[in-house]
Enzyme design. Sequence first.
Site, short mmCIF file in Angstrom:
data_model
loop_
_atom_site.label_atom_id
_atom_site.label_comp_id
_atom_site.label_asym_id
_atom_site.label_seq_id
_atom_site.Cartn_x
_atom_site.Cartn_y
_atom_site.Cartn_z
N ASP A 166 3.77 13.82 -0.25
CA ASP A 166 3.97 12.54 -0.93
C ASP A 166 5.46 12.28 -1.09
OD1 ASP A 166 3.03 10.24 -2.77
OD2 ASP A 166 4.42 11.35 -4.05
N ASP B 70 3.46 6.26 2.36
CA ASP B 70 4.26 7.30 1.70
C ASP B 70 3.50 8.61 1.48
OD1 ASP B 70 2.48 6.36 -0.18
OD2 ASP B 70 3.96 6.15 -1.80
N GLU B 71 2.35 8.77 2.10
CA GLU B 71 1.55 9.96 1.88
C GLU B 71 0.82 10.37 3.15
OE1 GLU B 71 -1.95 11.04 -1.26
OE2 GLU B 71 -0.13 10.11 -2.09
#
Length: 419
Positions: A16, A115-116
Amino acid sequence: MIEYQALPQNKILCVDMKSFYASCAAVIEGLDPLTCYVAVVGNQERQGSVVLAASPRLKKEFGIKTGSRLFEIPNDPRIRVIEPKMATYLRISTEISRVFNRYVPKEAIHTYSVDESFIKVDGALHLWGDAKTIARKIKDDIEREFQLPCAVGIGPNMLMAKLCLDIEAKKKGIAEWTFADVPEKLWSIAPLREMWGIGRRLEKTLNSMGIFSVGQLARYDLEKLEKKFGIMGNQLYYHAWGIDLSDLGAPLIEGQISFGKSQILLRDYKDDAEIRHVILEMCEEVARRARTHRKAGRTVSLGIGYSKEEFGGGFHRARTIEQPTNVTMELYRVCLELFYENYTGHTVRNISITLGAITDDREVQLSLFDLGAEKRRQLGYVVDRIRDRFGSGALLRAVSYTAAGTAKQRATLVGGHKM
């Protein structure tokens, strides 16, 4: 008791990027993402504009977070308000994926969001070391090359990796959970909404059944959960034991798949004709998302949020139809029914539409009494192909060219925001 020895014991990383948009904006401005005060705001000209991301320090010291409004940001000289550069953020996200690719092949990487990501490192352990060593190498590479902070959770499956990330790794940087950690770390999670996959509405239902922690969920009678929630009850039970047999990239709770869209309107909408125009545009987008995955759904949900100037409020209603659909006008018809049954004439500022109870589009049974159904279904796919080739704004409904329409302007954005 669960026999964990018989289950797959993979090594999966959940990476993350911490406050990704805000961190990217900070680095572009030459600031340290962990010490600066940065808010990424969609439109600085509107005081009601939403904060898309806030740096960790801005969150901690000023309480400004994603979803806050521009007018809530204090007038402090240390705070930088920056407009988003979505195309740049997406390019950075792509380059970060290339870092993962140094350690594992592309098929071992699943980009869960901008974002992950999930990374299965089983096949790379003999090359780079244990899972924690690989996580540390990836973390160091990202921080050295992009100056961006990240956290990594490690688990035997996607669920455990994600929970490890959210509960422990975001505080420590890198953490690993195994099945042996389930009683101490997983079962202690409370309130239930802190468990990945359990939202406030589901939490409320579980609370009404006397379930307030993941440990209580794990000890609850499986048959009763299945009777109450169907297949999702089965998955909730086994997830409470840390068990997730889905392949890399599959949804962690398949029974919760849905396609939806929500929109905070740029201004207050009072005229019901204008509200209908936006609902139609959003039905078009929801139907397109379902068709992209070759899916259709039976449960249509409509949420209407009223303006804060009229003290907020609103309603959220759902209706299940007989035949699954991904046809825009069929979704629109159901949404209009829900709208007129529940709308009280207040000023509207937020609209959300969701298509649930998903099934494979190829399994939809056509009616002998509706000879045009297949033609309408195929028309949607034709429109999608045109938009995929020439852009979302290449083919719009007439309502999008009215003063109420939003699709024409949104077609020029990336991720709903400026490039």
